[in-house]
Design a protein around this motif. Structure first.
Motif, PDB file in Angstrom:
ATOM      1  N   ILE A 167       0.875  -1.177   0.000  1.00  0.00           N
ATOM      2  CA  ILE A 167       0.000   0.000   0.000  1.00  0.00           C
ATOM      3  C   ILE A 167       0.905   1.218   0.000  1.00  0.00           C
ATOM      4  O   ILE A 167       1.743   1.375   0.885  1.00  0.00           O
ATOM      5  CB  ILE A 167      -0.927   0.041   1.232  1.00  0.00           C
ATOM      6  N   ARG A 168       0.742   2.088  -1.018  1.00  0.00           N
ATOM      7  CA  ARG A 168       1.638   3.238  -1.158  1.00  0.00           C
ATOM      8  C   ARG A 168       0.851   4.542  -1.260  1.00  0.00           C
ATOM      9  O   ARG A 168      -0.311   4.552  -1.661  1.00  0.00           O
ATOM     10  CB  ARG A 168       2.531   3.091  -2.390  1.00  0.00           C
ATOM     11  N   TRP A 169       1.533   5.626  -0.926  1.00  0.00           N
ATOM     12  CA  TRP A 169       0.979   6.979  -1.019  1.00  0.00           C
ATOM     13  C   TRP A 169       1.815   7.741  -2.032  1.00  0.00           C
ATOM     14  O   TRP A 169       2.982   8.045  -1.802  1.00  0.00           O
ATOM     15  CB  TRP A 169       1.030   7.650   0.346  1.00  0.00           C
ATOM     16  N   GLU A 170       1.258   8.030  -3.204  1.00  0.00           N
ATOM     17  CA  GLU A 170       1.975   8.725  -4.271  1.00  0.00           C
ATOM     18  C   GLU A 170       1.297  10.050  -4.564  1.00  0.00           C
ATOM     19  O   GLU A 170       0.831  10.305  -5.671  1.00  0.00           O
ATOM     20  CB  GLU A 170       2.008   7.852  -5.534  1.00  0.00           C
ATOM     21  N   SER A 171       1.230  10.915  -3.568  1.00  0.00           N
ATOM     22  CA  SER A 171       0.578  12.209  -3.723  1.00  0.00           C
ATOM     23  C   SER A 171       1.402  13.277  -3.032  1.00  0.00           C
ATOM     24  O   SER A 171       2.194  12.976  -2.130  1.00  0.00           O
ATOM     25  CB  SER A 171      -0.837  12.177  -3.134  1.00  0.00           C
ATOM     26  N   VAL A 172       1.223  14.527  -3.469  1.00  0.00           N
ATOM     27  CA  VAL A 172       1.964  15.628  -2.854  1.00  0.00           C
ATOM     28  C   VAL A 172       1.356  16.031  -1.514  1.00  0.00           C
ATOM     29  O   VAL A 172       1.978  16.766  -0.751  1.00  0.00           O
ATOM     30  CB  VAL A 172       1.987  16.864  -3.793  1.00  0.00           C
ATOM     31  N   TRP A 173       0.126  15.567  -1.216  1.00  0.00           N
ATOM     32  CA  TRP A 173      -0.502  15.907   0.052  1.00  0.00           C
ATOM     33  C   TRP A 173       0.151  15.150   1.196  1.00  0.00           C
ATOM     34  O   TRP A 173       0.812  14.141   1.001  1.00  0.00           O
ATOM     35  CB  TRP A 173      -2.000  15.606  -0.003  1.00  0.00           C
ATOM     36  N   GLY A 174      -0.057  15.632   2.424  1.00  0.00           N
ATOM     37  CA  GLY A 174       0.617  15.091   3.590  1.00  0.00           C
ATOM     38  C   GLY A 174      -0.033  13.848   4.170  1.00  0.00           C
ATOM     39  O   GLY A 174      -0.977  13.279   3.619  1.00  0.00           O
ATOM     40  N   PHE A 175       0.463  13.453   5.357  1.00  0.00           N
ATOM     41  CA  PHE A 175       0.036  12.214   5.999  1.00  0.00           C
ATOM     42  C   PHE A 175      -1.436  12.235   6.405  1.00  0.00           C
ATOM     43  O   PHE A 175      -2.093  11.197   6.419  1.00  0.00           O
ATOM     44  CB  PHE A 175       0.906  11.933   7.234  1.00  0.00           C
ATOM     45  N   SER A 176      -1.953  13.405   6.751  1.00  0.00           N
ATOM     46  CA  SER A 176      -3.357  13.455   7.180  1.00  0.00           C
ATOM     47  C   SER A 176      -4.282  13.045   6.046  1.00  0.00           C
ATOM     48  O   SER A 176      -5.293  12.373   6.271  1.00  0.00           O
ATOM     49  CB  SER A 176      -3.709  14.863   7.662  1.00  0.00           C
ATOM     50  N   HIS A 177      -3.951  13.403   4.821  1.00  0.00           N
ATOM     51  CA  HIS A 177      -4.758  12.998   3.668  1.00  0.00           C
ATOM     52  C   HIS A 177      -4.620  11.500   3.407  1.00  0.00           C
ATOM     53  O   HIS A 177      -5.579  10.824   3.041  1.00  0.00           O
ATOM     54  CB  HIS A 177      -4.341  13.788   2.436  1.00  0.00           C
ATOM     55  N   PHE A 178      -3.413  10.987   3.599  1.00  0.00           N
ATOM     56  CA  PHE A 178      -3.183   9.553   3.438  1.00  0.00           C
ATOM     57  C   PHE A 178      -4.030   8.772   4.438  1.00  0.00           C
ATOM     58  O   PHE A 178      -4.676   7.782   4.093  1.00  0.00           O
ATOM     59  CB  PHE A 178      -1.694   9.257   3.635  1.00  0.00           C
ATOM     60  N   ARG A 179      -4.028   9.221   5.693  1.00  0.00           N
ATOM     61  CA  ARG A 179      -4.822   8.541   6.716  1.00  0.00           C
ATOM     62  C   ARG A 179      -6.308   8.575   6.357  1.00  0.00           C
ATOM     63  O   ARG A 179      -7.023   7.573   6.519  1.00  0.00           O
ATOM     64  CB  ARG A 179      -4.603   9.175   8.085  1.00  0.00           C
ATOM     65  N   GLY A 180      -6.779   9.722   5.847  1.00  0.00           N
ATOM     66  CA  GLY A 180      -8.179   9.817   5.457  1.00  0.00           C
ATOM     67  C   GLY A 180      -8.532   8.841   4.360  1.00  0.00           C
ATOM     68  O   GLY A 180      -9.602   8.206   4.389  1.00  0.00           O
ATOM     69  N   CYS A 181      -7.635   8.690   3.387  1.00  0.00           N
ATOM     70  CA  CYS A 181      -7.878   7.739   2.293  1.00  0.00           C
ATOM     71  C   CYS A 181      -7.907   6.297   2.798  1.00  0.00           C
ATOM     72  O   CYS A 181      -8.777   5.506   2.409  1.00  0.00           O
ATOM     73  CB  CYS A 181      -6.801   7.891   1.222  1.00  0.00           C
ATOM     74  N   VAL A 182      -6.950   5.959   3.658  1.00  0.00           N
ATOM     75  CA  VAL A 182      -6.882   4.584   4.163  1.00  0.00           C
ATOM     76  C   VAL A 182      -8.112   4.265   5.011  1.00  0.00           C
ATOM     77  O   VAL A 182      -8.670   3.166   4.926  1.00  0.00           O
ATOM     78  CB  VAL A 182      -5.586   4.382   4.985  1.00  0.00           C
ATOM     79  N   LYS A 183      -8.560   5.233   5.818  1.00  0.00           N
ATOM     80  CA  LYS A 183      -9.766   5.017   6.630  1.00  0.00           C
ATOM     81  C   LYS A 183     -10.991   4.806   5.740  1.00  0.00           C
ATOM     82  O   LYS A 183     -11.817   3.910   5.991  1.00  0.00           O
ATOM     83  CB  LYS A 183      -9.995   6.195   7.565  1.00  0.00           C
ATOM     84  N   SER A 184     -11.118   5.625   4.698  1.00  0.00           N
ATOM     85  CA  SER A 184     -12.259   5.490   3.785  1.00  0.00           C
ATOM     86  C   SER A 184     -12.228   4.149   3.079  1.00  0.00           C
ATOM     87  O   SER A 184     -13.268   3.495   2.919  1.00  0.00           O
ATOM     88  CB  SER A 184     -12.250   6.625   2.757  1.00  0.00           C
ATOM     89  N   PHE A 185     -11.037   3.729   2.667  1.00  0.00           N
ATOM     90  CA  PHE A 185     -10.935   2.439   1.982  1.00  0.00           C
ATOM     91  C   PHE A 185     -11.214   1.283   2.941  1.00  0.00           C
ATOM     92  O   PHE A 185     -11.815   0.277   2.553  1.00  0.00           O
ATOM     93  CB  PHE A 185      -9.546   2.277   1.357  1.00  0.00           C
ATOM     94  N   TYR A 186     -10.766   1.443   4.185  1.00  0.00           N
ATOM     95  CA  TYR A 186     -11.012   0.385   5.169  1.00  0.00           C
ATOM     96  C   TYR A 186     -12.515   0.208   5.394  1.00  0.00           C
ATOM     97  O   TYR A 186     -13.016  -0.920   5.496  1.00  0.00           O
ATOM     98  CB  TYR A 186     -10.317   0.718   6.490  1.00  0.00           C
ATOM     99  N   ARG A 187     -13.257   1.317   5.445  1.00  0.00           N
ATOM    100  CA  ARG A 187     -14.716   1.228   5.585  1.00  0.00           C
ATOM    101  C   ARG A 187     -15.335   0.565   4.357  1.00  0.00           C
ATOM    102  O   ARG A 187     -16.272  -0.248   4.482  1.00  0.00           O
ATOM    103  CB  ARG A 187     -15.309   2.626   5.791  1.00  0.00           C
ATOM    104  N   LEU A 188     -14.805   0.897   3.180  1.00  0.00           N
ATOM    105  CA  LEU A 188     -15.313   0.286   1.952  1.00  0.00           C
ATOM    106  C   LEU A 188     -15.085  -1.225   1.967  1.00  0.00           C
ATOM    107  O   LEU A 188     -15.966  -2.004   1.567  1.00  0.00           O
ATOM    108  CB  LEU A 188     -14.612   0.910   0.743  1.00  0.00           C
ATOM    109  N   TYR A 189     -13.924  -1.630   2.472  1.00  0.00           N
ATOM    110  CA  TYR A 189     -13.623  -3.063   2.533  1.00  0.00           C
ATOM    111  C   TYR A 189     -14.524  -3.785   3.531  1.00  0.00           C
ATOM    112  O   TYR A 189     -15.008  -4.887   3.259  1.00  0.00           O
ATOM    113  CB  TYR A 189     -12.154  -3.269   2.910  1.00  0.00           C
TER     114      TYR A 189
END
Length: 488
Positions: free
Chosen positions: A216-238
């Motif tokens: 699982i990788r983060w390839e964006s210019v945004w910081g860690f808080s955005h990464f955490r938000g994405c992972v949380k959203s994906f975890y709910r989707l899963y």
């Protein structure tokens, strides 16, 4: 729109014209502008205002208009004056939680650098990176390379500094003096994102174990808080669709980026800007991309054969993901062009085996170039005759660069490993624009002069770049050619 086919000398003249226009109107290029505005994005990004829909909407619209304004400046050198409003959270005091505040930014400059400076200054953000980017005046060919002698009324009207009244001076900062001023800021930022990193590691580990993801990788210019938000959203989707999501992603790599699709390397890419419903739409269609991924090696092999077995390489670049369907179209376009030029290939390349050389299909359009690593960077729109002629003229130079680069890359890996261990860094990386030799020189100098730095770098993340900066996640950026420290 009228489309004109450019070939031969006309194509070269066209590219020279484009390059001339870009050089004369762009004071900051796209990458430099994005890097300079990064601290600003961390303050006003709409994702930070989920509980404030009106303010979120205002920031979204203002960011869009700011992007359009800068794009106009970069393309034509002019843009209509505008006023933008942004909401932000002021720095919180220990005893209170202040309400959101707004800032109105008036933009009227015709210069990208001045525009970026105005935006950053409106939020009292540091201008370290912007100051480190040198001015690049590039007069048109045939014109004298000398400064323009403006009338004093010009400086009075624009507010710019008259160099005749106050000669400009460049402050040569040493690494020691810069670290002494900024090391505490880095520690503070690192501490503030520590809990965020721990959340990300916990969620990623749970997803990898549950689904069987390889990475699982983060390839964006945004910081860690955005990464955490994405992972949380994906975890709910899963958790809502465990069987469907798990069956699709098992054994694959998941990447959160600024686009959505299946990459040329077969990674599943989800945009941080999309909602989970759109992610699910992509996941349901992943199987349809398998045919495309199977065709790519066959097309690369055919392209290699048309160029005397030259290696076709898929270059990996940070924050730049090429999607499989896009890459297929690029390969197909270049193949069609080269098929019509096989007589030229036999005449200029003969039967020489070029399997020791490397070629990268780099986008739809752009410059044809030999990069510092010895790879031929080729735009898909280039006429085949020009590509063949370029390879024939530069093949010996490319071969020498590749042979020299192999030993340099091995030395770089050894020196980086030693430097990271010696300085007890938690991470040591570099910008893509920093060459292996520059990285070697920087790391060796760091080890040799570590005792002069005056501070400990233990546990810090260090990135070798072309400027000094402390990123929002605490990462320290230093120029590869930093000035030697002094005890004075």
């Amino acid at each position: 729109m009228l489309k004109v086919s450019l070939t031969g000398a006309r194509w070269i003249a066209h590219n020279k014209l484009i390059q001339h226009v870009q050089v004369t109107v762009r004071h900051l290029n796209v990458q430099e502008t994005a890097a300079a505005l990064r601290p600003f994005y961390f303050v006003v990004h709409p994702d930070l205002f989920g509980k404030y829909p009106r303010e979120r909407s205002v920031n979204e619209e203002s960011l869009k208009r700011l992007h359009e304004y800068i794009t106009c400046l970069q393309r034509s050198g002019s843009a209509h004056p505008t006023v933008l409003q942004f909401f932000f959270r002021p720095q919180q005091l220990p005893t209170e939680k202040p309400a959101l505040q707004s800032v109105n930014i008036s933009l009227a400059s015709r210069d990208v650098r001045d525009t970026v400076k105005t935006v950053l200054s409106s939020f009292h953000l540091p201008l370290d990176y912007l100051s480190s980017v040198p001015h690049k005046p590039s007069p048109a060919s045939g014109q004298p390379d000398r400064p323009i002698d403006w009338h004093p009324s010009y400086y009075a009207a624009t507010g710019k500094q008259d160099p005749r009244a106050r000669p400009s001076s460049t402050v040569d900062i040493s690494l020691r003096s810069w670290l002494l001023k900024n090391i505490e800021k880095s520690h503070s930022f690192l501490e503030s994102v520590q809990s965020t990193k721990e959340d990300i590691d916990r969620l990623c580990s749970a997803l990898q174990v549950s689904i069987g993801l390889s990475d699982i990788r983060w390839e964006s210019v945004w910081g860690f808080s955005h990464f955490r938000g994405c992972v949380k959203s994906f975890y709910r989707l899963y958790t809502e669709h465990p069987e469907r999501v798990g069956g699709i992603l098992k054994g694959r790599s998941l990447v959160f980026s600024n686009s959505t699709g299946v990459s040329v390397h077969g990674d599943i890419v989800l945009s941080s800007e999309d909602v989970p419903t759109y992610w699910m739409t992509l996941l349901m269609s992943v199987r349809s991309y398998e045919a495309v991924l199977e065709r790519l090696p066959l097309m690369e092999e055919k392209l290699s054969q048309l160029l005397n077995n030259i290696q076709i390489v898929r270059r990996k670049r940070k924050h730049h993901l090429v999607m499989a369907e896009e890459y297929e179209l690029l390969l197909n376009k270049l193949l069609n062009s080269l098929r019509r030029c096989q007589d030229a290939a036999k005449t200029k390349l003969f039967n020489n085996d070029l399997s020791h050389l490397q070629l990268v299909v780099e986008g739809e359009s752009g410059p044809l170039a030999l990069c510092p690593t010895g790879q031929f960077l080729v735009p898909a729109s280039i006429p085949g005759s020009i590509l063949i002629d370029y390879i024939a003229k530069h093949k010996q130079e490319a071969d020498k660069i590749i042979r020299d680069m192999e030993s340099c890359l091995r030395q770089e890996q050894e020196v980086v490993t030693f430097c990271q261990a010696e300085l007890e860094l938690s991470a040591l990386s570099k910008d893509e624009s920093v060459t292996p030799q520059q990285m070697v020189d920087c790391c060796q100098k760091l080890v040799d002069e570590a005792w002069l730095l005056g501070v400990s770098l233990k546990g810090l993340c260090l990135r070798v770049s072309h400027f000094y900066s402390v990123m929002q996640d605490g990462e320290i950026c230093i120029p590869w050619d930093w000035k030697s420290s002094s005890l004075d």
